[in-house]
Design a protein around this motif. Structure first.
Motif, mmCIF file in Angstrom:
data_model
loop_
_atom_site.group_PDB
_atom_site.id
_atom_site.type_symbol
_atom_site.label_atom_id
_atom_site.label_comp_id
_atom_site.label_asym_id
_atom_site.label_seq_id
_atom_site.Cartn_x
_atom_site.Cartn_y
_atom_site.Cartn_z
ATOM 1 N N THR A 156 0.919 -4.545 6.427
ATOM 2 C CA THR A 156 -0.044 -3.505 6.057
ATOM 3 C C THR A 156 -1.101 -3.323 7.134
ATOM 4 O O THR A 156 -1.562 -4.295 7.740
ATOM 5 C CB THR A 156 -0.727 -3.863 4.717
ATOM 6 O OG1 THR A 156 0.277 -3.958 3.693
ATOM 7 C CG2 THR A 156 -1.753 -2.828 4.309
ATOM 8 N N THR A 207 2.933 -0.531 5.293
ATOM 9 C CA THR A 207 2.167 0.290 4.365
ATOM 10 C C THR A 207 0.725 0.361 4.864
ATOM 11 O O THR A 207 0.338 -0.358 5.792
ATOM 12 C CB THR A 207 2.202 -0.287 2.936
ATOM 13 O OG1 THR A 207 1.455 -1.517 2.900
ATOM 14 C CG2 THR A 207 3.627 -0.557 2.491
ATOM 15 N N GLY A 252 0.821 -1.194 0.000
ATOM 16 C CA GLY A 252 0.000 0.000 0.000
ATOM 17 C C GLY A 252 0.860 1.251 0.000
ATOM 18 O O GLY A 252 1.958 1.275 -0.559
ATOM 19 N N LYS A 253 0.369 2.271 0.645
ATOM 20 C CA LYS A 253 1.094 3.537 0.743
ATOM 21 C C LYS A 253 2.152 3.431 1.834
ATOM 22 O O LYS A 253 1.876 2.986 2.947
ATOM 23 C CB LYS A 253 0.109 4.665 1.073
ATOM 24 C CG LYS A 253 0.732 6.040 1.106
ATOM 25 C CD LYS A 253 -0.319 7.098 1.400
ATOM 26 C CE LYS A 253 0.289 8.490 1.432
ATOM 27 N NZ LYS A 253 -0.735 9.531 1.729
ATOM 28 N N GLU A 254 3.378 3.856 1.517
ATOM 29 C CA GLU A 254 4.478 3.728 2.471
ATOM 30 C C GLU A 254 4.260 4.624 3.689
ATOM 31 O O GLU A 254 3.720 5.725 3.588
ATOM 32 C CB GLU A 254 5.811 4.087 1.813
ATOM 33 C CG GLU A 254 6.305 3.052 0.820
ATOM 34 C CD GLU A 254 7.698 3.372 0.315
ATOM 35 O OE1 GLU A 254 8.233 4.448 0.677
ATOM 36 O OE2 GLU A 254 8.255 2.553 -0.438
ATOM 37 N N THR A 255 4.690 4.121 4.848
ATOM 38 C CA THR A 255 4.653 4.885 6.091
ATOM 39 C C THR A 255 5.996 4.711 6.794
ATOM 40 O O THR A 255 6.864 3.966 6.325
ATOM 41 C CB THR A 255 3.535 4.377 7.025
ATOM 42 O OG1 THR A 255 3.921 3.091 7.556
ATOM 43 C CG2 THR A 255 2.213 4.243 6.294
ATOM 44 N N ASP A 257 -2.070 3.618 -4.885
ATOM 45 C CA ASP A 257 -1.653 4.661 -3.936
ATOM 46 C C ASP A 257 -2.295 4.467 -2.566
ATOM 47 O O ASP A 257 -2.677 5.431 -1.895
ATOM 48 C CB ASP A 257 -1.993 6.055 -4.478
ATOM 49 C CG ASP A 257 -1.276 6.361 -5.782
ATOM 50 O OD1 ASP A 257 -0.105 5.950 -5.918
ATOM 51 O OD2 ASP A 257 -1.893 6.986 -6.667
ATOM 52 N N GLY A 258 -2.450 3.212 -2.176
ATOM 53 C CA GLY A 258 -2.974 2.932 -0.846
ATOM 54 C C GLY A 258 -4.475 3.069 -0.714
ATOM 55 O O GLY A 258 -4.981 3.160 0.408
ATOM 56 N N ARG A 259 -5.210 3.042 -1.835
ATOM 57 C CA ARG A 259 -6.671 3.156 -1.776
ATOM 58 C C ARG A 259 -7.305 2.146 -2.723
ATOM 59 O O ARG A 259 -6.833 1.952 -3.852
ATOM 60 C CB ARG A 259 -7.135 4.566 -2.143
ATOM 61 C CG ARG A 259 -6.733 5.629 -1.139
ATOM 62 C CD ARG A 259 -7.363 6.975 -1.480
ATOM 63 N NE ARG A 259 -6.883 7.476 -2.769
ATOM 64 C CZ ARG A 259 -5.794 8.230 -2.914
ATOM 65 N NH1 ARG A 259 -5.072 8.555 -1.854
ATOM 66 N NH2 ARG A 259 -5.430 8.663 -4.103
#
Length: 345
Positions: A122, A99, A84-87, A200-202
């Motif tokens: 995730t 993510t 997903g979107k990196e954190t 993009d994580g969605r």
């Protein structure tokens, strides 16, 4: 008068009764006790620093959701991605930074069961439109997966490679997709109706009307709550934190020269022939994203690919702990290099 008839024994006098009684009454002296051996001195000890491993998820024992009855008209939807979107979060001990994937569900016409999967660790956040009923969720992936936003009464099964779940693992995209239908059939009794790849994580499941309001569980935990307790931030955020506290500093050309000198002293000069046309004065430049370790340091998670770095360990400083990923750890004191890319840069 006649004398008493007493026979004398030659060389021996008859015992005196008074003396005999006194002799019998005299106590026998107690034996002298042997000296006790000197007590052994207590062995020298010091506190033992033990880092207990993080508690692992408890996997289910069978590949089914206990007590769940699949609604006859339910739809099976899958959603996810490799990542997903990196954190900068670390939610497990895989060495990978976590993510996030947000899932919006719009399916008011029939109950739905969700199969959510990602390869990387995730945290999933789930929301839905009014009228949508989520009947059950299967959460899967290679590394640890966490879910927030789901009402407590919705059945949930978590099966990953890392928790040795009985269902194995799958995810949307690439080689993970071939496992989606077999997994759905085993848990829900039917194949996936539609799979949605997250971008993009969605991920949006169904056709979400423009401006349609979404809701989530009132007790949904924020994503940050899944950060592994006691772990530093992952990736560059962990490096930046170490720079601010003086554990790291940017590496210099002097650090590189000192490491190369120690390496040659211990291993000898490289066996390379003289190359005509090469500049003798040309020196190797400091690698991109290089840092010098000045104090005890735990490598942050997620140092893979473009996030990798080179760490020069100053003399007398202990070796960093943690997973270097694709990074190199170079010891200025002895010229050693640790890491899968040593010798490639």
């Amino acid at each position: 008068m006649a004398e008493p008839n007493v026979q004398a024994t030659a060389g021996r006098r008859a015992p005196d009764p008074a003396v005999e009684v006194a002799t019998r009454a005299e106590p026998t002296p107690a034996p002298t006790p042997e000296p006790m051996p000197a007590a052994q001195p207590a062995e020298a000890t010091k506190p033992f620093a033990f880092e207990a491993p993080a508690e692992a998820d408890t996997p289910p024992t069978t590949c089914r959701i206990d007590g769940f009855v699949m609604p006859a008209n339910a739809k099976v939807y899958a959603a996810g991605a490799y990542a997903g979107k990196e954190t900068d979060l670390q939610i497990d001990q895989s060495g990978h930074q976590a993510t996030t994937i947000q899932v919006a569900v719009h399916a008011p016409d029939a109950p739905v069961v969700l199969l959510l999967g990602a390869y990387e660790p995730t945290v999933w956040s789930v929301g839905w439109t009014r009228g949508t009923r989520i009947a059950a969720v299967l959460l899967t992936g290679y590394h640890r997966q966490q879910l927030t936003g789901l009402p407590a009464g919705v059945p949930l099964l978590v099966s990953t490679y890392d928790n040795r779940g009985p269902c194995g693992y799958a995810y949307v995209g690439g080689e993970g997709s071939v496992k989606l239908n077999p997994l759905a059939r085993e848990v829900f009794g039917r194949a996936v109706d539609v799979a949605y790849e997250a971008r993009d994580g969605r991920a949006v499941i169904g056709r979400l009307p423009p401006g349609a309001p979404l809701v989530t569980d009132a007790a949904a935990a924020p994503v940050q709550d899944f950060q592994l307790k006691g772990a530093a931030p992952a990736g560059q955020a962990g490096i930046d934190a170490a720079l601010r506290t003086g554990i790291l500093r940017p590496a210099t050309a002097a650090d590189l020269r000192a490491w190369e000198a120690a390496r040659q002293q211990n291993t000898g000069a490289p066996d390379v022939p003289r190359i005509e046309g090469a500049s003798a004065a040309r020196q190797q430049s400091v690698p991109y994203r290089s840092y010098t370790v000045l104090k005890a340091f735990a490598l942050p998670a997620g140092l893979y690919g473009a996030h990798s770095a080179t760490f020069f360990v100053a003399p007398g400083v202990p070796a960093p702990t943690g997973n270097p990923g694709h990074s190199e750890v170079r010891f200025i004191e002895n010229g050693r290099c640790l890491g899968v890319t040593c010798g490639m840069r």
